[in-house]
Design a protein around this motif. Structure first.
Motif, PDB file in Angstrom:
ATOM      1  N   SER A 188      31.944 -42.604  72.625  1.00  0.00           N
ATOM      2  CA  SER A 188      32.289 -43.003  73.989  1.00  0.00           C
ATOM      3  C   SER A 188      31.091 -42.772  74.888  1.00  0.00           C
ATOM      4  O   SER A 188      30.318 -41.832  74.674  1.00  0.00           O
ATOM      5  CB  SER A 188      33.479 -42.192  74.516  1.00  0.00           C
TER       6      SER A 188
ATOM      7  N   GLU B 215      34.275 -47.230  74.769  1.00  0.00           N
ATOM      8  CA  GLU B 215      34.393 -46.496  73.521  1.00  0.00           C
ATOM      9  C   GLU B 215      34.268 -47.465  72.360  1.00  0.00           C
ATOM     10  O   GLU B 215      34.848 -48.552  72.378  1.00  0.00           O
ATOM     11  CB  GLU B 215      35.737 -45.772  73.403  1.00  0.00           C
TER      12      GLU B 215
ATOM     13  N   ARG C 157      36.771 -50.329  71.443  1.00  0.00           N
ATOM     14  CA  ARG C 157      38.198 -50.018  71.452  1.00  0.00           C
ATOM     15  C   ARG C 157      38.746 -49.892  72.870  1.00  0.00           C
ATOM     16  O   ARG C 157      39.921 -50.149  73.110  1.00  0.00           O
ATOM     17  CB  ARG C 157      38.431 -48.732  70.660  1.00  0.00           C
ATOM     18  N   ASN C 158      37.893 -49.450  73.797  1.00  0.00           N
ATOM     19  CA  ASN C 158      38.308 -49.305  75.189  1.00  0.00           C
ATOM     20  C   ASN C 158      37.143 -49.622  76.102  1.00  0.00           C
ATOM     21  O   ASN C 158      35.988 -49.432  75.729  1.00  0.00           O
ATOM     22  CB  ASN C 158      38.776 -47.867  75.470  1.00  0.00           C
TER      23      ASN C 158
ATOM     24  N   LEU D  97      43.705 -39.351  66.799  1.00  0.00           N
ATOM     25  CA  LEU D  97      44.342 -38.963  68.045  1.00  0.00           C
ATOM     26  C   LEU D  97      44.046 -37.495  68.366  1.00  0.00           C
ATOM     27  O   LEU D  97      44.086 -36.635  67.502  1.00  0.00           O
ATOM     28  CB  LEU D  97      45.849 -39.163  67.938  1.00  0.00           C
ATOM     29  N   ASN D  98      43.743 -37.247  69.630  1.00  0.00           N
ATOM     30  CA  ASN D  98      43.645 -35.888  70.154  1.00  0.00           C
ATOM     31  C   ASN D  98      42.680 -34.989  69.403  1.00  0.00           C
ATOM     32  O   ASN D  98      42.986 -33.849  69.071  1.00  0.00           O
ATOM     33  CB  ASN D  98      45.032 -35.225  70.134  1.00  0.00           C
TER      34      ASN D  98
ATOM     35  N   TYR E   4      29.763 -42.272  78.983  1.00  0.00           N
ATOM     36  CA  TYR E   4      30.171 -41.903  80.331  1.00  0.00           C
ATOM     37  C   TYR E   4      28.956 -41.921  81.254  1.00  0.00           C
ATOM     38  O   TYR E   4      27.852 -41.597  80.843  1.00  0.00           O
ATOM     39  CB  TYR E   4      30.772 -40.494  80.354  1.00  0.00           C
TER      40      TYR E   4
ATOM     41  N   GLY F 186      48.273 -43.383  71.657  1.00  0.00           N
ATOM     42  CA  GLY F 186      47.536 -44.444  70.987  1.00  0.00           C
ATOM     43  C   GLY F 186      46.043 -44.249  71.110  1.00  0.00           C
ATOM     44  O   GLY F 186      45.548 -43.153  71.309  1.00  0.00           O
ATOM     45  N   ASN F 187      45.309 -45.324  71.042  1.00  0.00           N
ATOM     46  CA  ASN F 187      43.845 -45.247  71.074  1.00  0.00           C
ATOM     47  C   ASN F 187      43.318 -45.425  72.488  1.00  0.00           C
ATOM     48  O   ASN F 187      42.437 -46.235  72.745  1.00  0.00           O
ATOM     49  CB  ASN F 187      43.257 -46.302  70.144  1.00  0.00           C
ATOM     50  N   THR F 188      43.838 -44.659  73.411  1.00  0.00           N
ATOM     51  CA  THR F 188      43.375 -44.726  74.797  1.00  0.00           C
ATOM     52  C   THR F 188      42.200 -43.783  74.986  1.00  0.00           C
ATOM     53  O   THR F 188      42.050 -42.807  74.240  1.00  0.00           O
ATOM     54  CB  THR F 188      44.500 -44.355  75.760  1.00  0.00           C
ATOM     55  N   PRO F 189      41.352 -44.035  75.988  1.00  0.00           N
ATOM     56  CA  PRO F 189      40.167 -43.196  76.155  1.00  0.00           C
ATOM     57  C   PRO F 189      40.492 -41.860  76.813  1.00  0.00           C
ATOM     58  O   PRO F 189      41.541 -41.671  77.415  1.00  0.00           O
ATOM     59  CB  PRO F 189      39.284 -44.047  77.078  1.00  0.00           C
ATOM     60  N   LEU F 190      39.548 -40.948  76.689  1.00  0.00           N
ATOM     61  CA  LEU F 190      39.619 -39.651  77.363  1.00  0.00           C
ATOM     62  C   LEU F 190      39.104 -39.844  78.781  1.00  0.00           C
ATOM     63  O   LEU F 190      37.962 -40.248  78.988  1.00  0.00           O
ATOM     64  CB  LEU F 190      38.750 -38.639  76.604  1.00  0.00           C
ATOM     65  N   VAL F 191      39.975 -39.586  79.770  1.00  0.00           N
ATOM     66  CA  VAL F 191      39.631 -39.802  81.172  1.00  0.00           C
ATOM     67  C   VAL F 191      39.461 -38.452  81.857  1.00  0.00           C
ATOM     68  O   VAL F 191      40.324 -37.575  81.726  1.00  0.00           O
ATOM     69  CB  VAL F 191      40.722 -40.633  81.880  1.00  0.00           C
ATOM     70  N   PHE F 192      38.365 -38.307  82.606  1.00  0.00           N
ATOM     71  CA  PHE F 192      38.029 -37.031  83.224  1.00  0.00           C
ATOM     72  C   PHE F 192      38.330 -37.006  84.713  1.00  0.00           C
ATOM     73  O   PHE F 192      38.300 -38.045  85.391  1.00  0.00           O
ATOM     74  CB  PHE F 192      36.536 -36.742  83.028  1.00  0.00           C
ATOM     75  N   GLY F 193      38.591 -35.803  85.218  1.00  0.00           N
ATOM     76  CA  GLY F 193      38.604 -35.579  86.643  1.00  0.00           C
ATOM     77  C   GLY F 193      37.173 -35.505  87.164  1.00  0.00           C
ATOM     78  O   GLY F 193      36.218 -35.562  86.383  1.00  0.00           O
TER      79      GLY F 193
ATOM     80  N   ASN G 172      49.003 -37.000  76.136  1.00  0.00           N
ATOM     81  CA  ASN G 172      49.468 -35.895  75.304  1.00  0.00           C
ATOM     82  C   ASN G 172      48.361 -34.942  74.863  1.00  0.00           C
ATOM     83  O   ASN G 172      48.585 -34.055  74.051  1.00  0.00           O
ATOM     84  CB  ASN G 172      50.188 -36.457  74.069  1.00  0.00           C
ATOM     85  N   TYR G 173      47.163 -35.114  75.405  1.00  0.00           N
ATOM     86  CA  TYR G 173      46.060 -34.217  75.050  1.00  0.00           C
ATOM     87  C   TYR G 173      45.260 -33.923  76.299  1.00  0.00           C
ATOM     88  O   TYR G 173      44.844 -34.852  77.012  1.00  0.00           O
ATOM     89  CB  TYR G 173      45.185 -34.874  73.978  1.00  0.00           C
TER      90      TYR G 173
ATOM     91  N   PHE H  92      34.210 -43.190  82.726  1.00  0.00           N
ATOM     92  CA  PHE H  92      34.255 -43.789  81.398  1.00  0.00           C
ATOM     93  C   PHE H  92      33.690 -45.204  81.415  1.00  0.00           C
ATOM     94  O   PHE H  92      34.103 -46.049  82.224  1.00  0.00           O
ATOM     95  CB  PHE H  92      35.705 -43.805  80.912  1.00  0.00           C
TER      96      PHE H  92
ATOM     97  N   LYS I 131      44.224 -37.588  77.816  1.00  0.00           N
ATOM     98  CA  LYS I 131      44.175 -38.706  76.867  1.00  0.00           C
ATOM     99  C   LYS I 131      45.598 -39.163  76.598  1.00  0.00           C
ATOM    100  O   LYS I 131      46.472 -38.362  76.279  1.00  0.00           O
ATOM    101  CB  LYS I 131      43.509 -38.263  75.566  1.00  0.00           C
TER     102      LYS I 131
ATOM    103  N   GLY J 255      31.901 -37.280  89.005  1.00  0.00           N
ATOM    104  CA  GLY J 255      32.328 -36.752  87.710  1.00  0.00           C
ATOM    105  C   GLY J 255      31.850 -37.605  86.559  1.00  0.00           C
ATOM    106  O   GLY J 255      30.782 -38.208  86.605  1.00  0.00           O
ATOM    107  N   LEU J 256      32.677 -37.658  85.532  1.00  0.00           N
ATOM    108  CA  LEU J 256      32.353 -38.411  84.311  1.00  0.00           C
ATOM    109  C   LEU J 256      33.184 -39.692  84.320  1.00  0.00           C
ATOM    110  O   LEU J 256      34.379 -39.662  84.097  1.00  0.00           O
ATOM    111  CB  LEU J 256      32.680 -37.572  83.080  1.00  0.00           C
TER     112      LEU J 256
END
Lengths: 113, 112
Positions: free
Chosen positions: A33, A48, A55-56, A98-99, A35, B96-103, B31-32, A45, B93, A42-43
């Motif tokens: 990914s 990805e 993918r995103n 995931l995660n 950023y 599914g395959n969604t991106p990690l979004v930050f504050g 969920n993460y 996006f 996050k 901040g960061l």
């Protein structure tokens, strides 16, 4: 094992030029990914890539693009550079499941003059 | 898509006091929830994370709490030390395959 590596560390470009940044992920990581980091924002996006496919995608103009190679290394390209593109560009790699934890590179500091 | 709000943007505490940083997210499917610490001139590094099936997680002086109903999560640092001074980012996050979004980050200063 080796961490995420970004090259170059620093870049100075002129408005209107284009630039390519590179990111080598941790071995075995298939997701990369990108950023953009600026003070106060901040960061943010960018996009990805996973297994050579985007993918995103974030909310950046089409001047920002990327790709991923079969060895999972990724590049991002910015065309027609603007002063506002000056930022720290960070890539993060993960397994892609995931995660799972994302590991960041040290970033490329781009300055547009 | 996911949107993450983080408060405060800056925080100063006396050494030994506690610090709390709060984040809210918009996607109920998220969920993460990881937290990253970025020291000056360095890359962001994960310090703790929590998944949606857990309400609280602790690791020595740091803890994270999650309230899925209210869609907010918080980072708690106790007995702060000068080396805790850094910018802290929360992230979320989705499913599914969604991106990690930050504050947008919180700059924490611990005053000795």
């Amino acid at each position: 094992k080796a961490g995420v590596t970004q090259t170059p560390r620093y870049l100075i470009k002129t408005r209107g030029q284009q630039v390519t940044l590179s990111c080598s992920p941790i071995s075995g990581h298939r997701s990369v990914s990108w950023y953009q980091q600026t003070p106060g924002q901040g960061l943010q996006f960018l996009f990805e890539y996973f297994s050579e496919t985007q993918r995103n995608k974030g909310n950046f103009p089409g001047r920002f693009s990327g790709r991923q190679f079969s060895n999972s290394r990724s590049e991002m390209n910015v065309s027609t550079l603007e002063l506002g593109d000056s930022a720290l560009y960070l890539c993060a790699s993960s397994l892609g499941d995931l995660n799972t934890e994302a590991f960041f590179g040290q970033g490329t500091r781009l300055t547009v003059v | 898509g996911e949107n993450v709000e983080q408060h405060p943007s800056t925080l100063s505490v006396q050494e030994g006091d506690s610090a709390v940083i709060k984040c809210t997210y918009s996607d109920s499917a998220s969920n993460y929830f990881p937290w990253y610490k970025q020291e000056l001139g360095k890359r962001p590094q994960l310090i703790i994370d929590i998944r949606s099936n857990v309400g609280e997680k602790k690791d020595q002086r740091i803890a994270v709490t999650l309230n899925k109903t209210a869609k907010h999560f918080s980072l708690h640092i106790t007995e702060t030390q000068p080396e805790d001074s850094a910018v802290y980012f929360c992230a979320a996050k989705g499913g599914g395959n969604t991106p990690l979004v930050f504050g947008k980050g919180t700059r924490l200063s611990v005053i000795a």
